[in-house]
Write a protein that holds these residues in place. Structure first.
Motif, PDB file in Angstrom:
ATOM      1  N   THR A 159       0.835  -1.196   0.000  1.00 17.71           N
ATOM      2  CA  THR A 159       0.000   0.000   0.000  1.00 17.71           C
ATOM      3  C   THR A 159       0.873   1.251   0.000  1.00 17.71           C
ATOM      4  N   VAL A 191      -4.504   3.413   7.260  1.00 18.20           N
ATOM      5  CA  VAL A 191      -5.754   4.070   6.849  1.00 18.20           C
ATOM      6  C   VAL A 191      -5.871   5.444   7.499  1.00 18.20           C
ATOM      7  N   GLU A 217     -11.309   0.991   2.752  1.00 20.27           N
ATOM      8  CA  GLU A 217      -9.895   0.618   2.743  1.00 20.27           C
ATOM      9  C   GLU A 217      -9.541  -0.245   3.948  1.00 20.27           C
TER      10      GLU A 217
END
Length: 221
Positions: A46, A108, A206
């Motif tokens: 990510t 996140v 997410e």
């Protein structure tokens, strides 16, 4: 106040909170897994923004600063968890790894500039409630030191009135903290800014993607 259909058996806000902070919006996500298998691929893959590209404040973080002021707190002394994560990342250029659940939440939180709390549902008695402290609610910080809520403080508690977080989204205690062994967890994401609902939906999406990838075969709700 904007929230999806509530699940009062798991999480909620005292009416004093929702009546006072009428711009509050929130979303929750529960994760249940049958074993401790993890896959770090999502966390490794990510992309994180470059530290220098991040503004110190966003509309969501500015709104939380306003909430802290309304609570009688200096928001540069007591920063929301999301601002603290961003500030640390801008300074160090990295996110320290704690455990997979916390790591997913921190990624996140950084990417969406929202505070992400996560609780081990097997270590607390639900419902978890954001409420006003009577004073004396006690927990231990993550270093193991006793911490006691002051009367009138906004806190997270469980059904036994154990202290799970102080000053709303400032700092969690060890009482409901997740670990690498946690198999049932609750994420809570809250916001007060104008585009809160859109941003919360994106953050929770997410979170779900991160948990599904990190904990193969887990159940998401």
């Amino acid at each position: 106040m904007t929230a999806p259909d509530a699940i009062p058996a798991v999480f909620g806000h005292d009416t004093t909170i929702t009546d006072t902070f009428t711009d509050l919006a929130w979303r929750t996500l529960t994760v249940r897994r049958s074993d401790d298998a993890t896959d770090a691929g999502w966390l490794d893959a990510t992309p994180l923004p470059s530290p220098g590209s991040l503004e110190p404040l966003t509309p969501s973080l500015t709104a939380w600063r306003g909430v802290f002021r309304r609570m009688g707190l200096d928001p540069t002394t007591y920063r929301s968890a999301a601002e603290a994560v961003r500030r640390r990342y801008r300074s160090t250029g990295s996110l320290p790894s704690i455990n997979p659940l916390v790591d997913v939440g921190n990624v996140v939180s950084l990417r969406h500039a929202l505070p992400v709390a996560v609780f081990d549902l097997d270590r607390v008695r639900t419902p978890i409630l954001v409420t006003i402290a009577r004073g004396g609610e006690e927990g231990r910080d993550l270093a193991g030191t006793s911490t006691i809520a002051k009367p009138g403080e906004v806190i997270f508690t469980d059904a036994d009135r154990r202290l799970l977080a102080r000053r709303w989204c400032w700092r969690q205690t060890s009482e409901g903290a997740v670990s690498s062994d946690t198999t049932s967890a609750l994420f809570v994401v809250e916001a007060h800014h104008d585009d809160a609902v859109t941003d919360l939906e994106a953050a929770v999406q997410e979170l779900a993607e991160g948990c599904e990838a990190t904990f193969p075969g887990c159940d998401i709700a």
